[in-house]
Design an enzyme around this catalytic site. Structure first.
Site, PDB file in Angstrom:
ATOM      1  N   LYS A  36     -13.573 -16.667  -4.235  1.00 60.33           N
ATOM      2  CA  LYS A  36     -13.166 -15.940  -3.135  1.00 60.33           C
ATOM      3  C   LYS A  36     -12.462 -14.611  -3.655  1.00 60.33           C
ATOM      4  O   LYS A  36     -12.040 -14.616  -4.801  1.00 60.33           O
ATOM      5  CB  LYS A  36     -12.370 -16.691  -2.217  1.00 60.33           C
ATOM      6  CG  LYS A  36     -11.050 -17.110  -2.813  1.00 60.33           C
ATOM      7  CD  LYS A  36     -10.681 -18.472  -2.027  1.00 60.33           C
ATOM      8  CE  LYS A  36      -9.416 -18.974  -2.812  1.00 60.33           C
ATOM      9  NZ  LYS A  36      -8.814 -20.188  -2.075  1.00 60.33           N
ATOM     10  N   TYR A 263      12.163   7.101 -12.672  1.00 62.42           N
ATOM     11  CA  TYR A 263      12.745   7.163 -11.505  1.00 62.42           C
ATOM     12  C   TYR A 263      14.192   6.492 -11.478  1.00 62.42           C
ATOM     13  O   TYR A 263      14.183   5.143 -12.100  1.00 62.42           O
ATOM     14  CB  TYR A 263      11.951   6.318 -10.110  1.00 62.42           C
ATOM     15  CG  TYR A 263      10.715   7.184 -10.183  1.00 62.42           C
ATOM     16  CD1 TYR A 263      11.043   8.210  -9.259  1.00 62.42           C
ATOM     17  CD2 TYR A 263       9.394   6.678 -10.313  1.00 62.42           C
ATOM     18  CE1 TYR A 263       9.758   9.114  -8.943  1.00 62.42           C
ATOM     19  CE2 TYR A 263       8.321   7.335  -9.796  1.00 62.42           C
ATOM     20  CZ  TYR A 263       8.711   8.462  -9.203  1.00 62.42           C
ATOM     21  OH  TYR A 263       7.262   9.255  -8.915  1.00 62.42           O
TER      22      TYR A 263
END
Ligand code: PLP
Length: 367
Positions: A36, A263
């Site tokens: 899956k 950042y």
């Protein structure tokens, strides 16, 4: 290796080795593969074909859409089971693409049975039933299952051939739920076998295989073990690692003491340093929660500095004896940075990390 973008390297022979290893300690006859979510992010085409060639014949996906895709890849003698069954309107796709729905509720069963009764008698109708034994996620209740177990006609019409349940705590061998789920499963099995003596059963995922023969039954559904993760159990069985991630250095710069990186200026250089900026960040599945915790590897371990950004992250290369250059690849996951460890650093489990990696990184398969 591609020198311009990050790569996810997938060792197909290691996947086949792991399937054989799981199969060898599984006492049932049918060791399948759960593929899956695009084979846990690693690419369902290459992984399914490789396992099919190795002899695997039972494949499990989550949805009908995944099943249709997989049917376009695998020959008809591969069984494809759909773990979420078929929603209203999807029944005919199951027949057209030879998908076996795992029927998860009494409503879905009734719909499937009515649909099947309208098909010509030549149609090959097959399904599995899922019983809830304690996970309390998908599956009909034991009471509901026992109810329909008495209606043999309907079971035959619906093509019921497999009983499925899913273990909630198999990665903790001492958890009391394992024994409870086993008892519930056996009770469901006894009830159904009265009407369908040839019924087959499947309870074990990867960790369930390691629980021991009592949990094995006929068919196993390993997923994560194929990709080299023991889920903390099955220590004696050596699974080979399958996945590595390499990111290319795209710029190198020098910092003076006191300069900050990235950042928020989250990292401040305590001394003069050299840093390498690599292409690849949380947009490639390397979660931002790795910031300050993970490290890379290029000849030696390299601390990750500041925040992981969307497209890049930064490593301290000050102490490398051989000066790195643009184009060199830094390992983020692999031989020196174990998948389990990186997942733990990210505050998650290998399953989640794996399924996120397959997006923007270039997937390269090798033997
Ligand atoms: C995902 C899944 C599996 C595979 O589990 P692993 O822990 O990856 O081996 C098996 N069965 C069901 C129902 C699943 O949803």
């Amino acid at each position: 290796m591609n020198q311009h973008s990050g790569v996810l390297r997938v060792n197909l022979s290691a996947i086949r080795h792991n399937w054989q290893a799981l199969r060898s300690c599984f006492s049932g006859s049918d060791c399948g593969a759960v593929l899956k979510a695009n084979a846990y992010g690693l690419g369902v085409r290459a992984v399914s074909l490789s396992l099919f060639k190795e002899g695997c014949r039972s494949f499990y996906v989550a949805t009908i859409v995944e099943g249709v895709e997989l049917r376009g890849i695998l020959p008809v003698d591969a069984d494809i089971l759909v773990l979420q069954g078929c929603r209203a309107g999807e029944e005919s796709a199951c027949i057209k693409y030879k998908l076996v729905p795992v029927v998860i509720s009494i409503d879905m069963y009734e719909r499937w049975r009515k649909f099947a009764s309208g098909l010509p008698s030549t149609a090959r109708v097959r399904c599995a039933l899922k019983v809830n034994t304690g996970m309390n996620r998908l599956g009909m209740s034991l009471g509901e299952l026992k109810q329909i177990a008495l209606q043999k006609e309907g079971l035959l019409q619906s093509g019921v051939e497999l009983l499925v349940s899913h273990l909630a705590c198999a990665n903790d061998p001492n958890h009391e739920l394992n024994q409870f789920q086993l008892q519930q499963f056996e009770s469901a099995l006894r009830a159904l076998k009265v009407s369908i003596p040839s019924l087959r059963c499947s309870l074990a995922n990867t960790a369930g295989v390691f629980l021991g023969d009592a949990w094995h039954f006929d068919a196993a559904r390993p997923g994560i073990g194929l990709f080299g993760v023991n889920d903390g159990v099955g220590g004696s069985l050596s699974l080979r690692s399958v996945v590595s991630v390499f990111l290319p250095i795209i710029q190198i710069r020098s910092l003076s003491k006191g300069d900050t990186v990235g950042y928020g200026g989250a990292f401040r250089a305590p001394r003069a340093m050299r840093i390498a900026i690599v292409s690849g960040g949380y947009g490639d599945g390397l979660m931002r929660s790795l910031s300050g915790l993970a490290s890379g590897w290029l000849c030696e371990s390299l601390p990750l500095l500041g925040f992981v950004s969307m497209d890049s992250c930064v490593f301290d290369v000050t102490d490398l004896v051989d000066a790195p250059k643009v184009g060199d690849m830094i390992e983020l996951v692999g031989e020196h940075c174990a998948l389990d460890t990186v997942a733990a650093q990210a505050g998650t489990i290998p399953y989640e990390l794996l399924t996120r990696l397959g997006g923007r990184l270039e997937t390269q398969y090798y033997e």
